[in-house]
Design a protein around this motif. Structure first.
Motif, short mmCIF file in Angstrom:
data_model
loop_
_atom_site.label_atom_id
_atom_site.label_comp_id
_atom_site.label_asym_id
_atom_site.label_seq_id
_atom_site.Cartn_x
_atom_site.Cartn_y
_atom_site.Cartn_z
N CYS A 198 0.84 -1.21 0.00
CA CYS A 198 0.00 0.00 0.00
C CYS A 198 0.87 1.25 0.00
O CYS A 198 0.57 2.22 -0.71
CB CYS A 198 -0.93 0.01 1.22
SG CYS A 198 -2.26 -1.20 1.13
N ARG A 199 1.93 1.25 0.79
CA ARG A 199 2.83 2.39 0.83
C ARG A 199 3.43 2.64 -0.55
O ARG A 199 3.44 3.78 -1.04
CB ARG A 199 3.95 2.17 1.85
CG ARG A 199 4.90 3.37 1.95
CD ARG A 199 6.16 3.05 2.70
NE ARG A 199 6.90 2.07 1.92
CZ ARG A 199 7.75 1.21 2.41
NH1 ARG A 199 7.98 1.17 3.69
NH2 ARG A 199 8.38 0.36 1.63
N ASP A 200 3.90 1.58 -1.19
CA ASP A 200 4.49 1.71 -2.52
C ASP A 200 3.48 2.26 -3.53
O ASP A 200 3.81 3.12 -4.36
CB ASP A 200 5.05 0.38 -3.01
CG ASP A 200 6.24 -0.10 -2.19
OD1 ASP A 200 6.83 0.71 -1.45
OD2 ASP A 200 6.57 -1.30 -2.30
N LYS A 201 2.25 1.78 -3.45
CA LYS A 201 1.21 2.26 -4.38
C LYS A 201 0.89 3.73 -4.13
O LYS A 201 0.72 4.50 -5.08
CB LYS A 201 -0.05 1.42 -4.24
CG LYS A 201 0.08 0.05 -4.85
CD LYS A 201 -1.17 -0.77 -4.66
CE LYS A 201 -1.01 -2.15 -5.27
NZ LYS A 201 -2.20 -2.98 -5.06
N LEU A 202 0.81 4.14 -2.87
CA LEU A 202 0.52 5.54 -2.55
C LEU A 202 1.67 6.44 -2.99
O LEU A 202 1.45 7.52 -3.54
CB LEU A 202 0.26 5.71 -1.05
CG LEU A 202 -1.08 5.21 -0.56
CD1 LEU A 202 -1.12 5.21 0.97
CD2 LEU A 202 -2.21 6.06 -1.12
N VAL A 203 2.89 6.01 -2.74
CA VAL A 203 4.05 6.79 -3.15
C VAL A 203 4.05 6.96 -4.66
O VAL A 203 4.25 8.06 -5.18
CB VAL A 203 5.36 6.12 -2.66
CG1 VAL A 203 6.57 6.73 -3.34
CG2 VAL A 203 5.49 6.25 -1.15
N GLY A 204 3.77 5.89 -5.38
CA GLY A 204 3.73 5.96 -6.83
C GLY A 204 2.58 6.81 -7.35
O GLY A 204 2.74 7.60 -8.28
N ALA A 205 1.43 6.69 -6.72
CA ALA A 205 0.25 7.43 -7.17
C ALA A 205 0.40 8.94 -6.98
O ALA A 205 -0.10 9.72 -7.79
CB ALA A 205 -1.00 6.94 -6.43
N TYR A 206 1.09 9.32 -5.92
CA TYR A 206 1.25 10.75 -5.63
C TYR A 206 2.61 11.28 -6.06
O TYR A 206 2.93 12.44 -5.81
CB TYR A 206 1.01 11.02 -4.14
CG TYR A 206 -0.45 10.87 -3.76
CD1 TYR A 206 -1.36 11.87 -4.03
CD2 TYR A 206 -0.91 9.70 -3.15
CE1 TYR A 206 -2.70 11.73 -3.69
CE2 TYR A 206 -2.24 9.55 -2.81
CZ TYR A 206 -3.13 10.57 -3.10
OH TYR A 206 -4.45 10.42 -2.77
N GLY A 207 3.44 10.45 -6.66
CA GLY A 207 4.75 10.88 -7.13
C GLY A 207 5.67 11.32 -6.02
O GLY A 207 6.47 12.23 -6.18
N LEU A 208 5.56 10.68 -4.88
CA LEU A 208 6.39 11.04 -3.72
C LEU A 208 7.69 10.26 -3.70
O LEU A 208 7.83 9.26 -4.41
CB LEU A 208 5.61 10.74 -2.42
CG LEU A 208 4.24 11.39 -2.29
CD1 LEU A 208 3.54 10.87 -1.06
CD2 LEU A 208 4.38 12.90 -2.23
#
Length: 55
Positions: free
Chosen positions: A37-47
């Motif tokens: 989930c962390r990886d997906k959120l980081v990818g989705a928000y370009g963080l």
């Protein structure tokens, strides 16, 4: 599935080892889900994550 001990009886070593093994497996699955989930959120928000926060 293991048989639960009677509340008045102390669990056997085998029961405790089985419960411990099941808990470790559950924890590993939870850690994997959180990481995914962390990886997906980081990818989705370009963080980007700090180096020490990475695996």
């Amino acid at each position: 599935m293991t048989k639960a001990s009677n509340d008045n009886e102390r669990p056997t070593r085998i029961e405790l080892e089985t419960a411990n093994r099941n808990l470790r497996a559950s924890l590993k699955r939870s850690e994997d889900l959180v990481s995914d989930c962390r990886d997906k959120l980081v990818g989705a928000y370009g963080l980007t994550l700090p180096e020490d926060a990475s695996r």
